[in-house]
Motif scaffolding. Structure first.
Motif, PDB file in Angstrom:
ATOM      1  N   SER A 113      -0.694  -4.845   9.376  1.00  0.00           N
ATOM      2  CA  SER A 113      -0.428  -3.539   9.979  1.00  0.00           C
ATOM      3  C   SER A 113       0.845  -2.967   9.355  1.00  0.00           C
ATOM      4  CB  SER A 113      -0.209  -3.684  11.485  1.00  0.00           C
ATOM      5  OG  SER A 113      -1.358  -4.218  12.096  1.00  0.00           O
ATOM      6  N   PHE A 114       0.845  -1.669   9.134  1.00  0.00           N
ATOM      7  CA  PHE A 114       1.989  -0.940   8.566  1.00  0.00           C
ATOM      8  C   PHE A 114       2.278  -1.348   7.118  1.00  0.00           C
ATOM      9  CE2 PHE A 114       2.973  -2.150  12.999  1.00  0.00           C
ATOM     10  CZ  PHE A 114       2.579  -0.968  13.593  1.00  0.00           C
ATOM     11  N   GLY A 115       1.326  -2.079   6.485  1.00  0.00           N
ATOM     12  CA  GLY A 115       1.525  -2.474   5.098  1.00  0.00           C
ATOM     13  C   GLY A 115       1.798  -1.259   4.235  1.00  0.00           C
ATOM     14  N   LEU A 139      -2.035   1.822   7.481  1.00  0.00           N
ATOM     15  CA  LEU A 139      -2.905   1.733   8.668  1.00  0.00           C
ATOM     16  C   LEU A 139      -2.613   0.449   9.438  1.00  0.00           C
ATOM     17  CD1 LEU A 139      -6.371   2.657   7.084  1.00  0.00           C
ATOM     18  CD2 LEU A 139      -4.751   4.177   8.241  1.00  0.00           C
ATOM     19  N   LEU A 140      -3.180   0.344  10.642  1.00  0.00           N
ATOM     20  CA  LEU A 140      -3.121  -0.921  11.374  1.00  0.00           C
ATOM     21  C   LEU A 140      -4.053  -1.931  10.705  1.00  0.00           C
ATOM     22  CD1 LEU A 140      -3.214   0.331  15.082  1.00  0.00           C
ATOM     23  CD2 LEU A 140      -1.222  -0.170  13.651  1.00  0.00           C
ATOM     24  N   ASP A 141      -3.821  -3.183  10.983  1.00  0.00           N
ATOM     25  CA  ASP A 141      -4.649  -4.263  10.441  1.00  0.00           C
ATOM     26  C   ASP A 141      -6.067  -4.170  11.030  1.00  0.00           C
ATOM     27  OD1 ASP A 141      -5.237  -6.540   9.010  1.00  0.00           O
ATOM     28  OD2 ASP A 141      -4.046  -7.902  10.259  1.00  0.00           O
ATOM     29  N   TYR A 142      -7.019  -4.815  10.379  1.00  0.00           N
ATOM     30  CA  TYR A 142      -8.390  -4.905  10.906  1.00  0.00           C
ATOM     31  C   TYR A 142      -8.472  -6.083  11.886  1.00  0.00           C
ATOM     32  CZ  TYR A 142      -8.235  -8.175   6.992  1.00  0.00           C
ATOM     33  OH  TYR A 142      -7.857  -9.160   6.121  1.00  0.00           O
ATOM     34  N   PRO A 143      -9.510  -6.149  12.737  1.00  0.00           N
ATOM     35  CA  PRO A 143      -9.628  -7.269  13.669  1.00  0.00           C
ATOM     36  C   PRO A 143     -10.005  -8.561  12.945  1.00  0.00           C
ATOM     37  CG  PRO A 143     -11.434  -5.701  13.985  1.00  0.00           C
ATOM     38  CD  PRO A 143     -10.542  -5.122  12.939  1.00  0.00           C
ATOM     39  N   HIS A 144      -9.558  -9.663  13.495  1.00  0.00           N
ATOM     40  CA  HIS A 144      -9.798 -10.980  12.891  1.00  0.00           C
ATOM     41  C   HIS A 144     -10.699 -11.814  13.792  1.00  0.00           C
ATOM     42  CE1 HIS A 144      -6.570 -10.300   9.931  1.00  0.00           C
ATOM     43  NE2 HIS A 144      -6.016  -9.617  10.927  1.00  0.00           N
TER      44      HIS A 144
END
Ligand code: SAM
Length: 275
Positions: free
Chosen positions: A180-182, A205-210
């Protein structure tokens, strides 16, 4: 990299940096933390560090003298008269934790991680005499729009977030770019020469779900695409999920996110189906 924390509750930090990545980074000598008791720099019989606010009002204010002395003991002097806050001449950043500060973001964390040393001043009571901020601090940081009872938790947040991106701390040097926030491409270009421009981060963007084993849990199945072994489709699905999650939880990030034309079209169709 070194962190120096100034606090009236040094015991607060006992054990807090003894876990996971932070513990390992300290054990490997990549980062170190010094915790300094402000009361050691107060010289009256009661070791007084606070006083009543001028102008009246609630509560107490942390006095400037013990803080100035504590800073001097760390070799931190007043900023030069013509040196504006935020422009730092040395490898040390002096940060005042404050609900009135700039919101802490991953971009600021990245900036702090380039310093050799970060000095963190923890307020208490109604806060810190403003002259400490004006004379010594490079930035005033808030960890969120709420009021904590002291700056210690905020300082721990800054230490944790900053030290994990110090080069060498995470196993894979680039892995934090994909969280997230990369970084967006232009951030990558300006933030570090070590990171190749072609290596796209989370793009703001925010990270994707894991998901992990088991495949089914609580009546929910892991999305089939993640089990397919088709890495092109997995990448596409993850990007779509990033867009969906960011739209749902942090639509403000989309304004600055780095999106391809195809992603913009995808976003519009997600928006359309959500509305
Ligand atoms: N009177 C202050 C105000 O309204 O902004 C609040 C003071 S607070 C009770 C005491 C200390 O907690 C502050 O000096 C600061 O160091 C810390 N603090 C409180 N909220 C914070 C936040 N959101 N981020 C960082 N530090 C915070």
């Amino acid at each position: 990299m070194r962190f120096e924390i100034l606090t009236i509750f040094p015991g607060f930090f006992d054990g807090i940096f003894e876990y996971g990545i932070v513990r390992r980074a300290r054990a490997n000598g990549l980062v170190s933390v010094g915790v300094h008791d402000l009361r050691a720099f107060a010289h009256d019989a009661h070791r007084t560090v606070d006083d009543r606010p001028f102008g009246g009002g609630e509560g107490m204010v942390l006095k400037p003298e013990p803080l100035a002395e504590a800073l001097a003991s760390l070799g931190v002097g007043p900023r030069a008269a013509n040196q504006p806050a935020e422009i730092v001449q040395s490898g040390t950043r002096v940060v005042l934790l404050s609900a009135q500060g700039r919101p802490l973001t991953q971009a600021i964390v990245r900036e702090l991680a380039t310093a050799d040393r970060v000095v963190l001043i923890c307020g208490r009571y109604e806060g810190v005499d403003e002259r400490i901020n004006e004379i010594y601090c490079d930035m005033e940081l808030s960890i969120g729009d709420y009021v904590l009872s002291g700056g210690e938790l905020a300082a721990a947040v800054v230490v944790d977030a900053t030290m994990r991106i110090v080069p060498g701390v995470l196993g894979n040097a680039a892995s934090h770019e994909f969280e997230s926030f990369g970084l967006r491409d232009e951030d990558i270009f300006t933030a570090s020469n070590e990171i190749p421009r072609s290596q796209h981060g989370a793009g703001g963007l925010l990270d994707y779900p894991h998901y992990t084993r088991p495949v089914e849990f609580g009546g929910l199945r892991t999305p089939d695409v993640l089990l397919s072994g088709d890495h092109g489709q997995i990448r596409k699905w993850r990007r779509q999920q990033q867009l969906q999650k960011t739209l749902r939880n942090r639509p403000d990030l989309l304004e600055r996110a780095q999106l391809t034309d195809e992603e913009r079209r995808l976003l519009e169709s997600i928006r359309g189906s959500a509305g």
